[in-house]
Scaffold this active site. Sequence first.
Site, PDB file in Angstrom:
ATOM      1  N   LYS A  75       1.015  -1.384   0.074  1.00  0.00           N
ATOM      2  CA  LYS A  75       0.218   0.032   0.010  1.00  0.00           C
ATOM      3  C   LYS A  75       0.921   1.279  -0.028  1.00  0.00           C
ATOM      4  O   LYS A  75       0.883   2.307  -0.633  1.00  0.00           O
ATOM      5  CB  LYS A  75      -0.800  -0.171   1.268  1.00  0.00           C
ATOM      6  CG  LYS A  75      -1.906  -0.926   1.121  1.00  0.00           C
ATOM      7  CD  LYS A  75      -2.855  -1.076   2.339  1.00  0.00           C
ATOM      8  CE  LYS A  75      -3.930  -2.502   2.347  1.00  0.00           C
ATOM      9  NZ  LYS A  75      -4.941  -2.211   3.648  1.00  0.00           N
ATOM     10  N   ALA A  85      -1.466   0.334   6.503  1.00  0.00           N
ATOM     11  CA  ALA A  85      -1.588  -0.701   7.712  1.00  0.00           C
ATOM     12  C   ALA A  85      -2.584  -1.874   6.902  1.00  0.00           C
ATOM     13  O   ALA A  85      -3.315  -1.632   5.874  1.00  0.00           O
ATOM     14  CB  ALA A  85      -2.529  -0.274   8.765  1.00  0.00           C
ATOM     15  N   ASP A  86      -2.418  -3.273   7.611  1.00  0.00           N
ATOM     16  CA  ASP A  86      -3.334  -4.088   6.998  1.00  0.00           C
ATOM     17  C   ASP A  86      -3.638  -5.233   8.214  1.00  0.00           C
ATOM     18  O   ASP A  86      -2.799  -5.259   8.897  1.00  0.00           O
ATOM     19  CB  ASP A  86      -2.675  -4.705   5.798  1.00  0.00           C
ATOM     20  CG  ASP A  86      -3.715  -5.622   5.033  1.00  0.00           C
ATOM     21  OD1 ASP A  86      -4.382  -5.302   4.234  1.00  0.00           O
ATOM     22  OD2 ASP A  86      -3.753  -7.011   5.254  1.00  0.00           O
ATOM     23  N   THR A  87      -4.739  -5.553   8.083  1.00  0.00           N
ATOM     24  CA  THR A  87      -5.309  -6.504   9.189  1.00  0.00           C
ATOM     25  C   THR A  87      -5.925  -7.779   8.464  1.00  0.00           C
ATOM     26  O   THR A  87      -6.505  -7.693   7.329  1.00  0.00           O
ATOM     27  CB  THR A  87      -6.338  -5.811   9.683  1.00  0.00           C
ATOM     28  OG1 THR A  87      -5.870  -4.591  10.472  1.00  0.00           O
ATOM     29  CG2 THR A  87      -6.939  -6.835  11.184  1.00  0.00           C
ATOM     30  N   ALA A 116      -0.416  -5.140  10.872  1.00  0.00           N
ATOM     31  CA  ALA A 116       0.686  -4.735  10.570  1.00  0.00           C
ATOM     32  C   ALA A 116       0.659  -3.284  10.212  1.00  0.00           C
ATOM     33  O   ALA A 116      -0.363  -2.957   9.517  1.00  0.00           O
ATOM     34  CB  ALA A 116       1.473  -5.421   9.317  1.00  0.00           C
TER      35      ALA A 116
END
EC number: 3.6.1.9
Length: 196
Positions: A52, A72-74, A109
């Site tokens: 991203k 960010a990524d979940t 993260a």
Amino acid sequence: MEPFILASSSPRRQEILKMLKIPFRVIIPNIDETLTSAIEKEQIPELLAQEKVSAVIRSLPVGQEIQWILGADTVILFNDKIIGKPENHDQAVEYLSALQGNTHTVLTAIVLYNGREKKTISRLCKTNVTFAPMTNEEIEWYVETGEWHGAAGGYRIQSLASCFISKIEGSYSGAVGLPIFELYDILKQEGYSLLE
């Protein structure tokens, strides 16, 4: 404070940055979130958050000064499988039916790009979330609220899903999608002060 670019369309992440009084603008990155099985599962959110940030850098005009970009990524890890965002109503029911009465891990993260030093710093936050047993009627009621749209695992911990969550071990903000302690820790390390 210097402004951020937030590489995310998530309203929750925006709310957290507003709460921290960090000025930001949103650029939604265009990335392929298809996952390859060659990557360790716990590395997936960091890889996607990095993607991203990289996509936003590529989208900016050449030569434009960039100060800070946050990605960010979940993802949800349950029974050694990654559970992403449900594609439809039936998949949301399927995900919640599997998660109810069980504990799963929310992996979030964050990746921060420091434009002055042209480097990225990352952190991974793990939170264990336990759902109480749910009836089919409760699952259907929750899915009908529409909260599952765009949410990893098909639920939003900060909203109506909290009716069914009996235990959280770890970072609540990490489970929401932007771990505040980890973000603050990175900012402090990089000399970005929130104490102004």
